[in-house]
Write an enzyme that holds these catalytic residues in place. Structure first.
Site, PDB file in Angstrom:
ATOM      1  N   LEU A 139      91.360  30.432 -15.365  1.00 39.51           N
ATOM      2  CA  LEU A 139      91.985  30.040 -14.098  1.00 39.51           C
ATOM      3  C   LEU A 139      93.249  30.857 -13.873  1.00 39.51           C
ATOM      4  O   LEU A 139      94.002  31.120 -14.808  1.00 39.51           O
ATOM      5  CB  LEU A 139      92.383  28.558 -14.124  1.00 39.51           C
ATOM      6  N   TYR A 235     107.052  39.954 -16.685  1.00 40.09           N
ATOM      7  CA  TYR A 235     105.808  39.378 -17.207  1.00 40.09           C
ATOM      8  C   TYR A 235     106.020  38.710 -18.573  1.00 40.09           C
ATOM      9  O   TYR A 235     106.280  37.517 -18.648  1.00 40.09           O
ATOM     10  CB  TYR A 235     104.664  40.421 -17.242  1.00 40.09           C
ATOM     11  N   THR A 275      93.047  42.508  -9.601  1.00 44.55           N
ATOM     12  CA  THR A 275      92.412  41.257  -9.168  1.00 44.55           C
ATOM     13  C   THR A 275      93.352  40.622  -8.158  1.00 44.55           C
ATOM     14  O   THR A 275      94.480  41.089  -7.970  1.00 44.55           O
ATOM     15  CB  THR A 275      92.202  40.246 -10.329  1.00 44.55           C
TER      16      THR A 275
HETATM   17  P1  NAD Z   1      91.487  35.830 -10.274  1.00 41.58           P
HETATM   18  O1  NAD Z   1      92.495  35.491  -9.229  1.00 41.58           O
HETATM   19  O2  NAD Z   1      90.547  36.955 -10.010  1.00 41.58           O
HETATM   20  O3  NAD Z   1      90.567  34.531 -10.605  1.00 41.58           O
HETATM   21  C1  NAD Z   1      91.063  33.254 -10.660  1.00 41.58           C
HETATM   22  C2  NAD Z   1      89.932  32.240 -10.737  1.00 41.58           C
HETATM   23  O4  NAD Z   1      90.522  30.930 -10.825  1.00 41.58           O
HETATM   24  C3  NAD Z   1      89.009  32.209  -9.502  1.00 41.58           C
HETATM   25  O5  NAD Z   1      87.696  31.940  -9.921  1.00 41.58           O
HETATM   26  C4  NAD Z   1      89.538  31.017  -8.708  1.00 41.58           C
HETATM   27  O6  NAD Z   1      88.583  30.397  -7.856  1.00 41.58           O
HETATM   28  C5  NAD Z   1      89.907  30.090  -9.845  1.00 41.58           C
HETATM   29  N1  NAD Z   1      90.867  29.044  -9.475  1.00 41.58           N
HETATM   30  C6  NAD Z   1      92.138  29.174  -9.034  1.00 41.58           C
HETATM   31  N2  NAD Z   1      92.697  27.955  -8.839  1.00 41.58           N
HETATM   32  C7  NAD Z   1      91.745  27.053  -9.181  1.00 41.58           C
HETATM   33  C8  NAD Z   1      91.693  25.638  -9.208  1.00 41.58           C
HETATM   34  N3  NAD Z   1      92.738  24.876  -8.866  1.00 41.58           N
HETATM   35  N4  NAD Z   1      90.523  25.045  -9.572  1.00 41.58           N
HETATM   36  C9  NAD Z   1      89.434  25.778  -9.900  1.00 41.58           C
HETATM   37  N5  NAD Z   1      89.441  27.123  -9.938  1.00 41.58           N
HETATM   38  C10 NAD Z   1      90.581  27.747  -9.572  1.00 41.58           C
HETATM   39  O7  NAD Z   1      92.314  36.017 -11.605  1.00 41.58           O
HETATM   40  P2  NAD Z   1      92.176  36.979 -12.894  1.00 41.58           P
HETATM   41  O8  NAD Z   1      93.111  38.120 -12.718  1.00 41.58           O
HETATM   42  O9  NAD Z   1      90.760  37.211 -13.255  1.00 41.58           O
HETATM   43  O10 NAD Z   1      92.855  36.036 -13.986  1.00 41.58           O
HETATM   44  C11 NAD Z   1      92.123  35.200 -14.868  1.00 41.58           C
HETATM   45  C12 NAD Z   1      92.883  35.087 -16.182  1.00 41.58           C
HETATM   46  O11 NAD Z   1      92.964  36.395 -16.781  1.00 41.58           O
HETATM   47  C13 NAD Z   1      94.341  34.611 -16.004  1.00 41.58           C
HETATM   48  O12 NAD Z   1      94.679  33.801 -17.097  1.00 41.58           O
HETATM   49  C14 NAD Z   1      95.123  35.904 -16.057  1.00 41.58           C
HETATM   50  O13 NAD Z   1      96.463  35.713 -16.461  1.00 41.58           O
HETATM   51  C15 NAD Z   1      94.317  36.660 -17.112  1.00 41.58           C
HETATM   52  N6  NAD Z   1      94.549  38.125 -17.124  1.00 41.58           N
HETATM   53  C16 NAD Z   1      94.499  38.861 -15.974  1.00 41.58           C
HETATM   54  C17 NAD Z   1      94.781  40.231 -16.037  1.00 41.58           C
HETATM   55  C18 NAD Z   1      94.769  41.092 -14.798  1.00 41.58           C
HETATM   56  O14 NAD Z   1      95.231  42.240 -14.863  1.00 41.58           O
HETATM   57  N7  NAD Z   1      94.251  40.618 -13.694  1.00 41.58           N
HETATM   58  C19 NAD Z   1      95.056  40.847 -17.281  1.00 41.58           C
HETATM   59  C20 NAD Z   1      95.035  40.072 -18.441  1.00 41.58           C
HETATM   60  C21 NAD Z   1      94.797  38.695 -18.349  1.00 41.58           C
END
Ligand code: NAD
Length: 394
Positions: A139, A235, A275
């Site tokens: 999430l 961050y 993303t």
């Molecule tokens: P994203 O915004 O693409 O996806 C977020 C997801 O969470 C979506 O499926 C959305 O529908 C869901 N969501 C949001 N609020 C919600 C709620 N209240 N109930 C149900 N679903 C909900 O995000 P992402 O970048 O893929 O991030 C996912 C994880 O990966 C996070 O923990 C982020 O910190 C981590 N991350 C991201 C990156 C990056 O560069 N994007 C790098 C390392 C780690």
């Protein structure tokens, strides 16, 4: 209707159903070209399954390991001629392809932090899957309503200790600007930990365990980010970094909860990718544009699907121990954090100014990837064709 991108800052308010479906198909095709995951998961619950790392985890589980998947997400369906959010279109397309491949796939759209959605999910698992043997926690949310008290917490992206100013890329104007961020208050830190920390992950695993819906030997993974020193004030050492530290606390607590069934909780540190969540972090988008140029030149560039295919095959289900670093973290950012890559980033960072953006960064590639998140600019899609914005799960 003919759907065009309407970008407002770091979001695009429209999405293209055919483009989103083509993106999902590309991810499926990528995974199918890899060698299959041996001994992979059978029944997988993905929280945050519709975009970014969660969607790619779902694709890797289903098409790399042949797993049944239940996806939970919070997306806007299409209504009254307005397009749906991309995660809605992605999930409709994913389910269609998974079912066509003979795999069970089901989705629940709603607030994963709420008790109601947790209860619906438990019921669905009980009725359709029996038990789950992998739970992905992916999430990324701006706010969370506490299911017990009803209080709403908002997460912030602020430095801790002192104000901070650093370069960022204004993607609308293609200019380098200075971001001035005020230091977080104690309340900002607490709120961000409430939203993006590990408490809700723990609640999910406890609820699944209490209902006897976790298989013996189950695994659960949440996603973390560390990144380079230039982004640390906002961050790793900022409010979001505190929330990520809390994930590590939660990992230990969850390991206690599922120890009796031989379960294991992990935190995987993933690479920086474009993303919806990452494009909102000041400074991180500039870093990503520099990083992409360097990784495309020096090698090792990956998006969500390449990372998640590797997580499943080489880390979680490699037939032996899950490899972790000295802090017990799975490092999927190994290539990003390689010395040659990071030295090159550190050299370029101070030199990037508005007039050198094109020369020193992959701004064009970044813009393309950003639009692709919403289904625009995808090869083979006819954007002049009329398209029906209202698509639904079958
Ligand atoms: P994203 O915004 O693409 O996806 C977020 C997801 O969470 C979506 O499926 C959305 O529908 C869901 N969501 C949001 N609020 C919600 C709620 N209240 N109930 C149900 N679903 C909900 O995000 P992402 O970048 O893929 O991030 C996912 C994880 O990966 C996070 O923990 C982020 O910190 C981590 N991350 C991201 C990156 C990056 O560069 N994007 C790098 C390392 C780690």
């Amino acid at each position: 209707m003919i759907i065009r991108p309407k970008v407002r800052g770091f979001v695009c308010v429209t999405a293209h159903p055919t483009g989103c479906a083509a993106n999902v198909q590309e991810q499926i095709d990528y995974v199918k070209k890899q060698t299959p995951v041996e001994g992979g998961p059978i029944n997988v619950l993905i929280l945050g399954a519709s975009t970014g790392y969660g969607l790619s985890s779902r694709v890797a589980a289903a098409f790399g390991a042949g797993a049944n998947t239940l996806g939970v997400f919070f997306e806007r369906p299409s209504e009254r001629g307005r397009t749906a959010s991309p995660g809605w279109y992605n999930s409709v397309a994913f389910e269609k392809q998974a079912k066509a491949a003979g795999l069970y796939a089901s989705s629940i759209n709603g607030d994963a932090f709420s008790k109601d959605i947790k209860d619906q999910t438990l019921e669905r698992i009980k009725a359709d899957m029996g038990k789950v043997d992998l739970v992905i926690y992916s999430l990324a949310a701006p706010r969370r309503t506490d299911p017990e008290t009803g209080e709403v917490y908002k997460s912030t992206l602020k430095p801790i200790g002192s104000n901070y100013s650093n370069k960022y890329l204004d993607t609308d104007k293609r200019t380098i600007q200075m971001a001035e961020l005020d230091a977080a208050t104690d309340e900002d830190i607490r709120n961000t930990v409430k939203v993006m920390g590990g408490e809700d992950w723990e609640l999910w695993i406890q609820a699944l365990k209490d209902s006897d819906l976790l298989s013996d030997g189950c695994k659960t993974v949440a996603y973390d980010y560390i990144g380079p020193k230039v982004t640390w004030p906002v961050y790793k050492e900022g409010t979001i970094g505190r929330a990520k530290l809390d994930l590590r606390r939660a990992k230990a607590a969850i390991n206690e909860t599922i120890g009796s069934i031989d379960g294991a909780a992990h935190v995987a540190v993933n690479k920086a990718v474009v993303t919806q969540a990452s494009s909102a972090i000041p400074g991180v988008n500039l870093y990503i544009t520099i990083l992409f140029k360097i990784m495309k030149e020096l090698g090792g560039h990956e998006g969500c699907i390449e990372q998640m295919a590797r997580l499943f095959k080489d880390r979680l289900y490699n037939g032996g121990e899950v490899p972790v670093d000295g802090l017990g973290l799975i490092r999927m950012d190994d290539r990003e954090m390689g010395e040659a890559i990071q030295n090159a980033v550190a050299e370029v960072w101070p030199k990037v100014e508005t007039d050198t953006v094109d020369e020193l960064t992959d701004f064009v590639g970044y813009q393309e990837e950003f639009l692709r998140l919403f289904g625009f600019g995808v090869d083979g899609v006819d954007y002049q064709a009329e398209v029906e914005p209202e698509v639904d799960f079958e």
